[in-house]
Design an enzyme around this catalytic site. Structure first.
Site, PDB file in Angstrom:
ATOM      1  N   PHE A   1      -0.284  -3.242   9.058  1.00 50.03           N
ATOM      2  CA  PHE A   1       1.028  -3.751   8.698  1.00 50.03           C
ATOM      3  C   PHE A   1       1.837  -2.729   7.896  1.00 50.03           C
ATOM      4  CE2 PHE A   1      -1.300  -7.702   9.700  1.00 50.03           C
ATOM      5  CZ  PHE A   1      -0.441  -8.220  10.650  1.00 50.03           C
ATOM      6  N   SER A   2       2.350  -3.105   6.723  1.00 50.79           N
ATOM      7  CA  SER A   2       3.315  -2.248   6.022  1.00 50.79           C
ATOM      8  C   SER A   2       2.711  -0.974   5.452  1.00 50.79           C
ATOM      9  CB  SER A   2       4.002  -3.034   4.903  1.00 50.79           C
ATOM     10  OG  SER A   2       4.897  -3.976   5.450  1.00 50.79           O
ATOM     11  N   THR A   3       1.411  -0.846   5.459  1.00 45.35           N
ATOM     12  CA  THR A   3       0.795   0.432   5.125  1.00 45.35           C
ATOM     13  C   THR A   3       1.385   1.530   6.006  1.00 45.35           C
ATOM     14  OG1 THR A   3      -1.225  -0.744   4.543  1.00 45.35           O
ATOM     15  CG2 THR A   3      -1.427   1.617   4.910  1.00 45.35           C
TER      16      THR A   3
ATOM     17  N   LYS B   1       4.395   2.097   6.712  1.00 44.47           N
ATOM     18  CA  LYS B   1       5.607   2.698   6.149  1.00 44.47           C
ATOM     19  C   LYS B   1       5.285   3.965   5.369  1.00 44.47           C
ATOM     20  CE  LYS B   1       8.212  -1.651   5.611  1.00 44.47           C
ATOM     21  NZ  LYS B   1       7.165  -2.606   6.044  1.00 44.47           N
TER      22      LYS B   1
END
Length: 402
Positions: free
Chosen positions: A64-66, A68
């Site tokens: 997921f947002s890792t 970014k």
């Protein structure tokens, strides 16, 4: 049972990981820690799917947002190469981005979530649109900001990836995945870093145990609608705007399965990266070590200092808490230790990675279970705390280092 290696000084990390893997056998995780440019923890255990298949050394997991943090690091490498500067207008490199009055938005504002382009629910009608890279690049380029860029910050939970990715492609004049491979993966030998899974690597995926997202339920009667409206009014008075949260994170008008192969194969640089903990830790170890690792020099120490500098300290308009945004990273959440110089990016479900240049430390975790449990979100901060304590003990142990 865990597999892999751990330096004795970091044994607490291993015991913390062991406690965090479900005893039911449904779910697994991997953790990697680098200190002073050396791998001191490389562990994995549990199951990579709901059938109990064991987590393997080369298992990659949707994080997921890792993701970014990886996209941000790639952009920093291009800046380091002199292809762009943080205070450049985005339109200097990506002219199409200037639609809807966005000519003045800078790369710095984009990186620290100040561009005002977080409301993805206003940009797409169906979540499957997110699987079309060219379409989403056009969508975010044509979007109108919801506030004056630079006036405030709100977490660009999903749009960040296409914003950063479109900019990266425009600067490098190459497809995003090619830039990722040539500028980051190959120089650091990151075996296990994908944003858009290739067909021949699909078998390496761990599957998430809480992967299906359903559309948010609306109140079924006037009474519930009234209660919801009153609750949101009270929260809004306290600065907590739930509609902004939903508009940023929930464009799900239809069920959406993050385990789907089409989703894994798509390029969504804010949310669908598949990584080993080892690859993430090596990337952040490079940053923690002043931009260099094992002979590969990707960033200067001056750039590392700049990307780790806090850009805003107020409460985030979407996440409601101060994230202390750096340039593409947030503060590291660590239990039991002060880490003012640490930064990285965590993801839904408790995957995440960060570095602390003051300790020359990098920590990464990938995990496929517990996303639906609020208690699961303490796993990475606990592991991070164990790693930080190990480093701090070494600092005061007569100069002994692993």
């Amino acid at each position: 049972m865990l597999e892999g290696t751990v330096h004795p000084e970091f044994a607490e990390v291993a015991s913390t990981l062991r406690r965090g893997i479900p005893r039911s056998g449904r779910g697994g995780a991997a953790v990697c820690v680098y200190h002073r440019g050396r791998c001191v923890v490389d562990l994995w255990g549990g199951s990579r799917d709901g059938e109990g298949s064991p987590w393997r050394e080369d298992t990659v997991c949707l994080s997921f947002s890792t993701t970014k943090g990886v996209a941000s690091t790639l952009l920093h490498i291009l800046v380091e190469q002199g292809r762009a500067a943080y205070d450049d207008p985005v339109t200097r490199h990506w002219p199409e981005f200037g639609a809807q009055g966005k000519d003045s938005v800078t790369i710095r504002q984009l990186l620290c979530h100040e561009a005002g382009l977080y409301r993805i629910a206003d940009m797409v009608e169906h979540p499957d649109e997110m699987l079309d890279w060219e379409h989403m690049i056009e969508v975010v380029a044509n979007a109108a900001p919801v506030h004056v860029p630079g006036a405030m910050h709100g977490y660009h939970a999903l749009t960040y990836g296409w914003l950063a990715g479109g900019l990266i492609e425009s600067i490098a004049q190459r497809p995003f995945q090619q830039v990722l491979r040539e500028e980051l993966v190959e120089p650091l030998s990151l075996e296990g870093m994908f944003i858009g899974m290739p067909p021949d690597a699909m078998a390496r995926r761990a599957t998430l145990l809480d992967a299906r997202v359903e559309p948010p339920e609306l109140p079924v009667d006037d009474w519930r609608a009234t209660v919801r409206e009153r609750i949101e009014t009270v929260l809004s008075a306290a600065g907590i705007e739930l509609p902004e949260f939903r508009a940023s994170l929930m464009p799900f008008s239809e069920p959406f399965d993050w385990n789907g192969e089409a989703v894994a194969a798509a390029v969504i640089p804010a949310a669908n990266g598949h990584f080993t903990a080892r690859a993430l830790a090596r990337m952040y170890a490079m940053i923690a070590n002043g931009g260099e690792l094992d002979g590969a020099s990707l960033l200067s120490r001056a750039t590392v200092a700049e990307i780790g500098r806090v850009q805003n300290r107020g409460r985030d308009k979407v996440l409601f808490v101060p994230m202390q945004w750096r340039l593409g990273y947030h503060r590291a959440f660590v239990l039991g230790s002060r880490v003012p110089d640490a930064f990285g990016h965590y993801g839904y479900g408790s995957s995440g990675a960060f570095c602390d240049p003051s300790r020359n430390l990098a920590v990464a975790m990938v995990v496929n279970s517990g996303a639906a449990s609020t208690g699961a979100y303490s796993r990475l901060p606990r592991l991070a705390g164990a790693a930080v304590r190990a480093v701090d003990r070494l600092r005061f142990s007569n100069g002994v280092t692993p």
